[in-house]
Design a protein around this motif. Sequence first.
Motif, PDB file in Angstrom:
ATOM      1  N   GLN A  20     -23.539  -9.932  57.052  1.00  0.00           N
ATOM      2  CA  GLN A  20     -23.442 -10.262  55.619  1.00  0.00           C
ATOM      3  C   GLN A  20     -24.769 -10.832  55.144  1.00  0.00           C
ATOM      4  OE1 GLN A  20     -20.174 -13.029  55.226  1.00  0.00           O
ATOM      5  NE2 GLN A  20     -18.949 -11.785  56.617  1.00  0.00           N
ATOM      6  N   ASP A  22     -27.005 -12.424  52.236  1.00  0.00           N
ATOM      7  CA  ASP A  22     -26.895 -13.126  50.959  1.00  0.00           C
ATOM      8  C   ASP A  22     -28.309 -13.199  50.367  1.00  0.00           C
ATOM      9  OD1 ASP A  22     -26.751 -14.910  48.858  1.00  0.00           O
ATOM     10  OD2 ASP A  22     -25.297 -16.211  49.845  1.00  0.00           O
ATOM     11  N   GLU A  77     -29.380 -14.000  47.496  1.00  0.00           N
ATOM     12  CA  GLU A  77     -29.660 -15.183  46.663  1.00  0.00           C
ATOM     13  C   GLU A  77     -30.050 -16.377  47.546  1.00  0.00           C
ATOM     14  OE1 GLU A  77     -29.293 -15.307  43.164  1.00  0.00           O
ATOM     15  OE2 GLU A  77     -29.342 -13.158  43.574  1.00  0.00           O
ATOM     16  N   ALA A  78     -29.193 -16.630  48.528  1.00  0.00           N
ATOM     17  CA  ALA A  78     -29.445 -17.771  49.424  1.00  0.00           C
ATOM     18  C   ALA A  78     -30.523 -17.455  50.454  1.00  0.00           C
ATOM     19  CB  ALA A  78     -28.151 -18.164  50.128  1.00  0.00           C
ATOM     20  N   THR A 117     -30.171 -15.624  53.261  1.00  0.00           N
ATOM     21  CA  THR A 117     -29.631 -15.795  54.616  1.00  0.00           C
ATOM     22  C   THR A 117     -28.919 -14.513  55.036  1.00  0.00           C
ATOM     23  OG1 THR A 117     -27.534 -16.676  53.768  1.00  0.00           O
ATOM     24  CG2 THR A 117     -29.228 -18.297  54.353  1.00  0.00           C
ATOM     25  N   ARG A 139     -25.716 -13.561  57.853  1.00  0.00           N
ATOM     26  CA  ARG A 139     -24.756 -13.974  58.884  1.00  0.00           C
ATOM     27  C   ARG A 139     -24.474 -12.745  59.741  1.00  0.00           C
ATOM     28  NH1 ARG A 139     -21.936 -18.439  59.636  1.00  0.00           N
ATOM     29  NH2 ARG A 139     -22.308 -19.275  57.559  1.00  0.00           N
ATOM     30  N   THR A 193     -31.019  -6.179  56.144  1.00  0.00           N
ATOM     31  CA  THR A 193     -31.824  -7.142  55.383  1.00  0.00           C
ATOM     32  C   THR A 193     -32.966  -6.423  54.658  1.00  0.00           C
ATOM     33  OG1 THR A 193     -33.228  -7.654  57.287  1.00  0.00           O
ATOM     34  CG2 THR A 193     -31.289  -9.039  56.972  1.00  0.00           C
ATOM     35  N   HIS A 252     -32.917  -5.343  51.058  1.00  0.00           N
ATOM     36  CA  HIS A 252     -33.196  -6.358  50.031  1.00  0.00           C
ATOM     37  C   HIS A 252     -34.643  -6.837  50.094  1.00  0.00           C
ATOM     38  CE1 HIS A 252     -28.844  -6.711  49.317  1.00  0.00           C
ATOM     39  NE2 HIS A 252     -28.747  -6.546  50.612  1.00  0.00           N
TER      40      HIS A 252
END
Length: 463
Positions: A100, A102, A104-105, A107, A109, A123, A126
Amino acid sequence: MSLSTPPGTSREGLTGFEGQLIGPEDAGYDEARAVYNGMIDKRPALIARCATPADVARTIGFARERDLLLAVRGGGHNGAGLGTCDDGVVIDLSLMRDIQVDPEARTVRVGGGCTWGEVDRATGEHGLATPSGIISTTGVGGLTLGGGLGHLTRRFGLAIDNLLEAELVLADGERVRASADEHPELFWAIRGGGGNFGVVTSFLFRLHEVGDIFGGPTFWPVEDGAEVLAAYREFLPGAPRELNGFFAFHTVPPGPPFPEEIHGRKVCGVVWCYVGDEAAATAAMAPLLDILPEPLMHGVQSMPHHALQSAFDGLYPAGDQWYWRADFVNEIPDEAVEIHARFGQEMPTLKSTMHLYPIDGAAHDVAPADTPWSYRDARWGAVFAGVDPDAANVSQIRKWSIGYHEALHPYSAGGAYVNMMMEEGQERIRASYRGNYERLARIKATYDPANTFRVNQNIQPAT
Ligand SMILES: Cc1cc2nc3c(=O)[nH]c(=O)nc-3n(C[C@H](O)[C@H](O)[C@H](O)COP(=O)(O)OP(=O)(O)OC[C@H]3O[C@@H](n4cnc5c(N)ncnc54)[C@H](O)[C@@H]3O)c2cc1C
């Protein structure tokens, strides 16, 4: 799910298990027991492909109640074969591969059984990445828990320097989260202490902006090894941290993208990864390239980080025979350069190799006791890997790897990167953790006093 019972184990204790159980008489056992290194030929009594943390807890309890040896397998890449064992139980995490991102953050997982290629691709969509290694098929689990050296080390540090938290199942079956705030001693220990403290079912990593990198190999004839290495050792420590470049001896594989005229030729070189654009990368490499002879190949280009990460995958598929030796290195004196040059020319097989992975830049921003990975003052991690598809050549690759390592060990910093060692005994493990070993042993005594997790570079619980 297979319900057959392997000799010596009853599966009753695994009622409710949601994944797959595979024993010696099940179809697919040989495939399931195989690990990346073809030299490892172990026969577990039971392979438990866990689907959930609850499966992991059940399997730990199952093995402990029956006093069976327990191995934990992430990507199965470990050179010493520490993701499997004879006659015991293997927790295989390959079904736990959720990812997952994220954005925005910043990160990601990652499930405990993921391999780096799938994480880097997710990743990369993005424009983000976290430091990993140099081959995409390596497991996130073992690589991270041992440290994690790779293309992004100089820019963003080791994999462990970007670990924010981990979820674990402990030896007593308890599920915990380790982070700077929760179980901080455990969090310290898993950042380099390997799989000694529990089974990590998920990792949370910090991500960095990494658009296309500029990278690839520059190769010179192996006969120029001494000249190239001597120039490289002077150049790299002063290079900007955006530039990673590991020195290597290789034999050019007989196929694209390599020019036909150098197929099969032994070479020395640097494999580059610049986090930034072509113009900045070219300027950063120039001080080295300008003083060396014209290379045989300067195969650098802009590409996604995950493309560089996968560049070696075809050359090194699962199943080859691997014999590893390793050492940390502070400096490379002229005598060591000469030894490298000699062993580079004597590489016994097409796939055998030596790499010097840089450990400076961001990796030096972390103090030796901040994580168990104590060699923060080293400059390189050297690895001497004898590799060949043919089991008949094992003694040849072993001899070269051991001979190369032993000739250079007197010039090393003492210990080695635990992820690139074979089973070399307690003294070598202690030498690799230096002053951090005693703290690791105390944490081991708290979280795994019976040494349930001992198929690894083992930290013995403090008494
Ligand atoms: C071709 C190749 C290239 C490599 N390149 C690099 C590199 O660039 N950089 C680098 O740093 N290393 C590299 N390595 C070394 C690599 O980091 C180690 O081999 C590492 O152990 C592999 O992790 P794995 O999960 O695939 O291994 P496995 O064999 O599955 O496990 C290795 C160890 O980690 C433990 N473990 C794995 N996952 C977990 C988990 N989720 N929870 C608890 N314990 C776990 C296992 O119990 C075992 O002790 C490379 C290895 C190979 C074979």
